[in-house]
Design an enzyme around this catalytic site. Sequence first.
Site, short mmCIF file in Angstrom:
data_model
loop_
_atom_site.label_atom_id
_atom_site.label_comp_id
_atom_site.label_asym_id
_atom_site.label_seq_id
_atom_site.Cartn_x
_atom_site.Cartn_y
_atom_site.Cartn_z
N ARG A 280 -5.22 0.97 -6.82
CA ARG A 280 -3.97 1.53 -6.28
C ARG A 280 -3.46 2.66 -7.16
NH1 ARG A 280 -2.20 -1.87 -2.13
NH2 ARG A 280 -2.43 -4.10 -2.45
N ASP B 205 -5.16 2.27 10.90
CA ASP B 205 -6.60 2.05 11.06
C ASP B 205 -6.84 1.50 12.48
OD1 ASP B 205 -9.32 1.77 10.29
OD2 ASP B 205 -8.98 -0.21 9.47
N PHE C 159 -13.90 3.78 4.06
CA PHE C 159 -12.93 2.92 3.39
C PHE C 159 -12.47 3.64 2.14
CE2 PHE C 159 -11.31 -0.41 0.69
CZ PHE C 159 -10.48 -1.08 1.58
N VAL C 160 -11.18 3.98 2.11
CA VAL C 160 -10.66 4.80 1.00
C VAL C 160 -9.74 3.99 0.09
CG1 VAL C 160 -10.87 7.00 2.21
CG2 VAL C 160 -8.78 5.65 2.48
N ASP D 256 0.71 3.03 4.66
CA ASP D 256 -0.28 3.84 3.99
C ASP D 256 -1.30 4.41 4.97
OD1 ASP D 256 -1.41 1.36 4.53
OD2 ASP D 256 -2.00 0.91 2.47
N GLY E 271 0.79 -1.24 0.00
CA GLY E 271 0.00 0.00 0.00
C GLY E 271 0.81 1.28 0.00
N ASP F 198 -5.68 -0.07 -1.89
CA ASP F 198 -6.47 -0.92 -2.78
C ASP F 198 -7.81 -1.31 -2.18
OD1 ASP F 198 -5.35 -2.71 -0.77
OD2 ASP F 198 -6.11 -4.34 -2.02
N LYS G 160 -6.91 6.95 10.75
CA LYS G 160 -8.33 6.89 11.13
C LYS G 160 -8.41 6.61 12.62
CE LYS G 160 -9.79 3.90 7.73
NZ LYS G 160 -10.75 3.06 6.96
P1 5GP Z 1 -4.80 -1.77 10.66
O1 5GP Z 1 -3.94 -2.97 10.92
O2 5GP Z 1 -4.24 -0.50 11.28
O3 5GP Z 1 -6.22 -1.99 10.97
O4 5GP Z 1 -4.84 -1.55 9.11
C1 5GP Z 1 -3.73 -1.42 8.38
C2 5GP Z 1 -3.97 -1.87 6.97
O5 5GP Z 1 -5.35 -2.09 6.65
C3 5GP Z 1 -3.51 -0.78 6.05
O6 5GP Z 1 -2.12 -0.87 5.80
C4 5GP Z 1 -4.37 -1.01 4.84
O7 5GP Z 1 -3.75 -1.98 4.04
C5 5GP Z 1 -5.65 -1.59 5.39
N1 5GP Z 1 -6.67 -0.53 5.50
C6 5GP Z 1 -7.18 0.03 6.60
N2 5GP Z 1 -8.09 0.97 6.31
C7 5GP Z 1 -8.13 1.04 4.98
C8 5GP Z 1 -8.88 1.84 4.04
O8 5GP Z 1 -9.68 2.72 4.36
N3 5GP Z 1 -8.65 1.60 2.73
C9 5GP Z 1 -7.76 0.65 2.29
N4 5GP Z 1 -7.62 0.50 0.98
N5 5GP Z 1 -7.05 -0.12 3.13
C10 5GP Z 1 -7.23 0.08 4.46
MG MG Z 2 -1.16 -1.49 3.86
#
Ligand code: 5GP
Ligand code: MG
Length: 204
Positions: A183, A121, A170-171, A118, A63, A177, A149
């Site tokens: 992407r 979350d 969700f972006v 990227d 990402g 992606d 976020k």
């Molecule tokens: P986390 O482990 O912090 O929940 O999420 C990290 C990964 O989830 C990011 O590196 C990304 O790949 C994916 N992710 C989380 N939120 C989004 C979103 O809004 N859009 C996309 N495309 N991927 C997300």
């Molecule tokens: Mg990622």
Amino acid sequence: MDMPVPKKNAPLRQKDPPPRWRKEVQSVLLSRERIASRVRSLARQIEKDFAGRDLVIVALLNGTVVFLADLLRRLSMPLRLDFIGVSSYRGGTESSDLVFTKELRLNVTGRDVLLVDDILDTGNTLFRVSAKLRRLRPRQIKICVLLDKPSRRQEQIAADYVGFIIPDHFVVGYGLDYAEQYRNLPFVGILRPEMFAPRHGSQT
Ligand code: 5GP
Ligand code: MG
């Protein structure tokens, strides 16, 4: 003279996407111009903070590719670059179990690490990746993300450099992606809800 307003906190006004993407993308959250200007100021801050340090940038695949490429070209300082591959096998939009698909090759012991992702979350990914890196005894680990976020956070983790704080959408685009697509959008956008279909297996 007025103080400059921090861009990451400026209100996000959603705009129509270019005609080519209008069927799939509902709105543009961050335009390419807005991203470019923010990446420039992130790079300036990073150059200042890591001046004279032995810097290793560790980016998470896949990402970060677009963000990283733009950020790197703005950094006029000596640095090394390596990647960690992480796959979260999400059912589309939720991260779950992490699988490492590429391990770090460079030695980071005693060095300054800037971990680039990227989006922050739930925090699960960066929490686990930074714990793994810490075992290699770098001098310090700082975290840089394009997007944050905070409303979704499950782990106690914060980024040191944040491009933009965004609401819980969700972006896609600018490297991010949905099921490996989108992407290549030059902006960050919000997908139309009808684009979400049940599927499995996706790389973060
Ligand atoms: P986390 O482990 O912090 O929940 O999420 C990290 C990964 O989830 C990011 O590196 C990304 O790949 C994916 N992710 C989380 N939120 C989004 C979103 O809004 N859009 C996309 N495309 N991927 C997300
Ligand atoms: Mg990622």
